[in-house]
Motif scaffolding. Structure first.
Motif, PDB file in Angstrom:
ATOM      1  N   GLU A 273      -4.572   1.885  -2.955  1.00  0.00           N
ATOM      2  CA  GLU A 273      -5.302   0.755  -3.525  1.00  0.00           C
ATOM      3  C   GLU A 273      -6.609   1.206  -4.188  1.00  0.00           C
TER       4      GLU A 273
ATOM      5  N   GLY B 260      -8.354  -6.979   0.207  1.00  0.00           N
ATOM      6  CA  GLY B 260      -7.194  -7.861   0.270  1.00  0.00           C
ATOM      7  C   GLY B 260      -5.885  -7.123   0.049  1.00  0.00           C
ATOM      8  N   ARG B 261      -5.856  -6.303  -0.996  1.00  0.00           N
ATOM      9  CA  ARG B 261      -4.627  -5.565  -1.304  1.00  0.00           C
ATOM     10  C   ARG B 261      -4.282  -4.567  -0.200  1.00  0.00           C
TER      11      ARG B 261
ATOM     12  N   ARG C  90      -3.040  -6.316   2.990  1.00  0.00           N
ATOM     13  CA  ARG C  90      -1.679  -6.822   2.864  1.00  0.00           C
ATOM     14  C   ARG C  90      -0.661  -5.695   3.083  1.00  0.00           C
ATOM     15  N   ILE C  91      -0.839  -4.571   2.418  1.00  0.00           N
ATOM     16  CA  ILE C  91       0.152  -3.495   2.504  1.00  0.00           C
ATOM     17  C   ILE C  91       0.098  -2.775   3.857  1.00  0.00           C
TER      18      ILE C  91
ATOM     19  N   ASN D 184      -1.016  -4.099   6.774  1.00  0.00           N
ATOM     20  CA  ASN D 184      -0.487  -5.023   7.782  1.00  0.00           C
ATOM     21  C   ASN D 184       1.036  -5.073   7.736  1.00  0.00           C
ATOM     22  N   MET D 185       1.596  -5.085   6.542  1.00  0.00           N
ATOM     23  CA  MET D 185       3.048  -5.105   6.424  1.00  0.00           C
ATOM     24  C   MET D 185       3.641  -3.835   7.040  1.00  0.00           C
TER      25      MET D 185
ATOM     26  N   GLU E 222      -0.355  -8.971  11.770  1.00  0.00           N
ATOM     27  CA  GLU E 222      -1.083  -9.957  10.982  1.00  0.00           C
ATOM     28  C   GLU E 222      -2.539  -9.895  11.410  1.00  0.00           C
TER      29      GLU E 222
END
Length: 149
Positions: free
Chosen positions: A43, A86-87, A90-91, A93-94, A99
């Motif tokens: 990122e 944010g980006r 998201r990646i 956490n996935m 979460e």
């Protein structure tokens, strides 16, 4: 001319060099696994590809990041950090099948003055794993880079 930033007391100066520090939520060592760390690093590189900022030096520690960067002509510092957080959240956490917050709220920034030695600051940043006792040689730590290599 500085651009007003979304957070009170901050301004974004076009082409300004900043030393940014962002800690993980509750200083959790999400990046102790270097493969997870590489997701966050992607990122950083994406922001550079999008011409938001130029990364000069960075190190991703288990629970925080130090990033020496030059803001682009048109980017807002707060907006760019918000995108990164944010980006990457998201990646990561996935990948971790979780979460919740990855990063603490806010960030610390230091706008470098003209008289400050950028390379000295970059060496300080990339030497963090040595000072923390994570490795004996910086070359053994996988989550850092600097343009002066």
């Amino acid at each position: 001319m500085p651009y007003p930033d979304a957070l009170a007391g901050r301004s974004s100066l076009p082409r300004q060099i900043y030393h940014i520090t962002i800690c993980t939520h509750q200083r959790q060592p999400f990046f102790a696994n270097w493969q997870t760390g590489r997701l966050a690093v992607q990122e950083l590189k994406r922001l550079q590809d999008e011409r938001q900022a130029e990364s000069l030096a960075w190190v991703l520690m288990p629970d925080h990041i130090h990033w020496l960067m030059q803001l682009s002509e048109s980017a807002s510092l707060t907006d760019m950090i918000r995108l990164f957080k944010g980006r990457s959240a998201r990646i990561v956490n996935m990948s971790l099948e979780r979460e919740g917050r990855l990063w603490q709220r806010g960030f610390n920034e230091h706008a470098l003055r003209e008289e400050e030695d950028i390379r000295h600051i970059a060496r300080y940043i990339v030497a963090n794993p040595l000072r923390a006792g994570l490795v004996n040689r910086i070359g053994d730590y996988p989550l850092w880079d600097a343009i002066w290599l």
